[in-house]
Design an enzyme around this catalytic site. Sequence first.
Site, PDB file in Angstrom:
ATOM      1  N   HIS A 367      50.984 -47.818  -8.958  1.00 19.59           N
ATOM      2  CA  HIS A 367      50.076 -48.953  -8.778  1.00 19.59           C
ATOM      3  C   HIS A 367      49.483 -49.492 -10.050  1.00 19.59           C
ATOM      4  CE1 HIS A 367      49.650 -49.290  -4.375  1.00 19.59           C
ATOM      5  NE2 HIS A 367      49.928 -47.997  -4.369  1.00 19.59           N
ATOM      6  N   LYS A 554      37.112 -59.605  -5.146  1.00 17.38           N
ATOM      7  CA  LYS A 554      37.895 -58.426  -5.518  1.00 17.38           C
ATOM      8  C   LYS A 554      36.987 -57.488  -6.298  1.00 17.38           C
ATOM      9  CE  LYS A 554      40.749 -61.332  -7.597  1.00 17.38           C
ATOM     10  NZ  LYS A 554      42.096 -60.940  -7.300  1.00 17.38           N
ATOM     11  N   ARG A 555      37.453 -56.282  -6.552  1.00 13.20           N
ATOM     12  CA  ARG A 555      36.668 -55.389  -7.388  1.00 13.20           C
ATOM     13  C   ARG A 555      36.333 -56.068  -8.713  1.00 13.20           C
ATOM     14  NH1 ARG A 555      35.685 -49.961  -5.615  1.00 13.20           N
ATOM     15  NH2 ARG A 555      34.896 -49.720  -7.732  1.00 13.20           N
ATOM     16  N   LYS A 560      40.425 -58.197 -14.322  1.00 14.09           N
ATOM     17  CA  LYS A 560      40.477 -59.233 -13.284  1.00 14.09           C
ATOM     18  C   LYS A 560      39.756 -60.515 -13.737  1.00 14.09           C
ATOM     19  CE  LYS A 560      40.922 -56.016  -9.339  1.00 14.09           C
ATOM     20  NZ  LYS A 560      42.015 -56.510  -8.482  1.00 14.09           N
ATOM     21  N   THR A 662      46.766 -58.355  -3.531  1.00 12.57           N
ATOM     22  CA  THR A 662      47.059 -58.706  -2.133  1.00 12.57           C
ATOM     23  C   THR A 662      46.051 -59.740  -1.643  1.00 12.57           C
ATOM     24  OG1 THR A 662      45.802 -56.753  -1.454  1.00 12.57           O
ATOM     25  CG2 THR A 662      48.211 -56.572  -1.438  1.00 12.57           C
ATOM     26  N   LYS A 666      46.476 -63.041   1.007  1.00 15.69           N
ATOM     27  CA  LYS A 666      45.606 -63.359   2.155  1.00 15.69           C
ATOM     28  C   LYS A 666      45.086 -64.782   2.045  1.00 15.69           C
ATOM     29  CE  LYS A 666      43.835 -58.645   1.848  1.00 15.69           C
ATOM     30  NZ  LYS A 666      42.734 -57.883   1.229  1.00 15.69           N
TER      31      LYS A 666
HETATM   32  C1  LIG Z   1      42.591 -57.353   0.014  1.00 16.62           C
HETATM   33  C2  LIG Z   1      41.391 -56.632  -0.399  1.00 16.62           C
HETATM   34  C3  LIG Z   1      41.278 -56.164  -1.707  1.00 16.62           C
HETATM   35  C4  LIG Z   1      42.332 -56.409  -2.772  1.00 16.62           C
HETATM   36  O1  LIG Z   1      42.037 -57.622  -3.435  1.00 16.62           O
HETATM   37  P1  LIG Z   1      42.759 -58.018  -4.815  1.00 16.62           P
HETATM   38  O2  LIG Z   1      42.343 -59.441  -5.003  1.00 16.62           O
HETATM   39  O3  LIG Z   1      44.220 -57.900  -4.572  1.00 16.62           O
HETATM   40  O4  LIG Z   1      42.252 -57.119  -5.853  1.00 16.62           O
HETATM   41  C5  LIG Z   1      40.136 -55.480  -2.063  1.00 16.62           C
HETATM   42  N1  LIG Z   1      39.150 -55.272  -1.179  1.00 16.62           N
HETATM   43  C6  LIG Z   1      39.217 -55.729   0.082  1.00 16.62           C
HETATM   44  C7  LIG Z   1      38.081 -55.479   1.014  1.00 16.62           C
HETATM   45  C8  LIG Z   1      40.342 -56.417   0.519  1.00 16.62           C
HETATM   46  O5  LIG Z   1      40.405 -56.844   1.781  1.00 16.62           O
END
Ligand SMILES: *Cc1c(COP(=O)(O)O)cnc(C)c1O
Length: 816
Positions: A367, A554-555, A560, A662, A666
């Site tokens: 990852h 995101k985190r 990022k 991911t 979404k």
């Molecule tokens: C999808 C998701 C992530 C991943 O987000 P990235 O933008 O790919 O880092 C992190 N936390 C939650 C709650 C998510 O649903």
Amino acid sequence: MNVNPDAKMTNFVAEPRATDAEALKRSILEKLAYAVGKDPGHATVRDWATALALAVRDHVVDSWFESTRRGYSAHRKRVYYLSMEFLIGRLLNDAVANLQLETAAREATKALGVDYDSLVVQESDAALGNGGLGRLAACFLDSMSTVGIPAYGYGIRYEHGLFRQRFHDGWQVEEPEDWLVSGHVWEFERLEVAYPIKFGGHISFDGQGHTYWHAEETVLAVAYDTPITGWKGVHVNTLRLWASKPVEVLDLRRFNHGDYVSAAEKSIKAETISRVLYPDDTTPEGKELRLKQEYFFTSASLQDLVRRYLSEFDDIRLLPEQVAIQMNDTHPAIAVAELMRILADEHGLAFPEAFEITRKCLSYTNHTLMPEALERWNVGLFRRVLPRHMQIIEWIDYHHLAEVQGRNVSVSLDAIRIIEHGSEIKMGNLAFVGSRRVNGVSALHTDLMKQTVFRDFHSLYPDRIVNETNGITPRRWLYECNPGLRKLLVDSIGDGWVDDLEKLSAIVPLATDSAFRDKFSVAKRANKVRLANEIEKRIGLKVDPSALFDVQIKRIHEYKRQLLNILETIALYQAIRRTPGAEWTPRVKIFAGKAAPGYHMAKLIIKLGNDVARTINSDPIVGDRLKVAFLPNYNVSLAEIIIPAADLSEQISTAGMEASGTGNMKLALNGALTIGTLDGANVEIGERVGPDNIYIFGLTADSVADIRTRGYNARATIEGDPTLKAAIDAMVAGEFSPDDHGRFHQIADRLYNTDWFLVTADFQAYFQRQRDVDLDYRDATRWAERAILNTAQVGWFSSDRTIRGYAKDVWGVETT
Ligand SMILES: *Cc1c(COP(=O)(O)O)cnc(C)c1O
């Protein structure tokens, strides 16, 4: 353990269960009385929620028994997905949607005088993960059930999941998470499914080929099962989470001597192992406990799957025909040594044969390529906690290196060693050596993996590395979270897309159909109104739903680059203040995300975001032209509200650093256009939606690598870019922190002096691309057309597709 819990399931066959509202209503009342112990007149909202969940759960259990039975009778190969994290979120609405019970559930609850939506939010959000890696595991479980692969998810039943985030004066404050306090109706406790897990001690050999591990400490791993239902409930798999319990509840001898505290000491210590989720998925902390957690769930899972195999088959050597084990990152990489230990020490196989079998069962998903995030264990610590595994790893490393040397090929032995300088174990290398397949999670990431961390391994084993680009489940991430868009799609093209997401391409021609476009925009608008209400409720900020909703969720991590977004926000703010009368495209910048509690810079970036938000939101000159909302406590449930309302998706990581992402998938699926770098799966999203329907900017992974080797002069960039310089100057001058002018100097220092993440290098391109977005958003028709083309063309990013890829390339199992 004296019973086979799985075999017991073959005894009970349920009567077909009615799915109409009246039957569901009766079932809810019955659960309320007999399971919750309440009369309707005295029931709280939470009681009703529990009763509804239990009524729905009966339907899940029927399918669960049936599909488990089918799996056994067909002797199908099973997949075991080992993951330290499962970020599953709430399950009630998910079960209701998958079982097609929504209309019945809404009618039944309405007839009982309670509101379905307010019941759904009573459930605590199971946050047994940090971010993308844990959410991926949850999407995969969903998809394995949907495509009909018999599978178990194996992980840890943390008593406290990821911390709850609050903002105090704009600073992140962490509060313990308590998802289990009011009970979790979806899990079944299996006290009889318990395995001893040993730690420490020493090893002895008896001269007849037997090895004995005299442990210093033993705890029990006890199973808790949660059924995970696939689309239409055809197949249901199990998420089995392990809780640690003491072998002996109380030291009665000490207790009787009046030593009450120390009498409970061992028991408390045992339970510590599954107490908390580490709030960081990149650096191992609390080292010994973390190592124990990893071994704890891996060992329990392997003991369990070997026990299940032997309840059906005799010959342990044929294990790989029935079992595929996936290691989600290196956290379960100790499985390589543990499976060898079980095969050799408990089933009498010689090491070479045990190793062959192990290598046929296991596969590993990588990852991250960030060197600081690749797990390493100190040999001293490892030997103390897992003495037998240390011996086994030494055996593997020695024989592997000897075998490679014997082949007379030119690779760097240092690069493929598992034990480095005799002092550290490289878990990535252990996982690679012990695996049948190793996969990356996007095309770019897999290529980089072949060129960097696993370059020498790749030249030795050119068939081992494969790509399986991540995906997301369309059930949760469209069908459930976006009922407006769901209805439009179902009305237009039926519901075949829900488990065959590429069917969404049927709406491509509708992008230019004005009636369809209008309905699409109406659905988006409703989602934005819902989010605007949520923003007001959560942080007291009023935003205009007709503004462009620009989302970065995101985190919080430097790679990022939330900082890049915040600096652009400052620059835009300054531009608006200079000429407030110009034609501005009203924008709401929406941020959400947690920082690891020990990650100082990430927490400072949150504070900056909140300080900038406060300044901008209270500036009367700016008004509705720009608002900034930083929402606290990002989790799956909050994502489900934000994502359907987004117009613009920020995916702006330093190229080469985001393995896949991911969140990007979404958001695109829900009709947001992406502004992003050519990183992770953004590359593949761009290929599918086409260059006109995505805003790509900035350095490529190759140019990032070039710049970093050549050496980058951030100061020169800043001095040559007045827009950027003015933004940084304002931050340094304390414009956003009048109470503490020096607060953000550290951030400026980083930008000027190293800027490892190349924020300044990409700023100008990013700022310009954002101005393209401003212009384009003003043409509402054209924007809607392009949003539709995003939804229509990202069906490939369904995790069903990803899972079919794993089934074929990695696991060798059939799908339906
Ligand atoms: C999808 C998701 C992530 C991943 O987000 P990235 O933008 O790919 O880092 C992190 N936390 C939650 C709650 C998510 O649903």
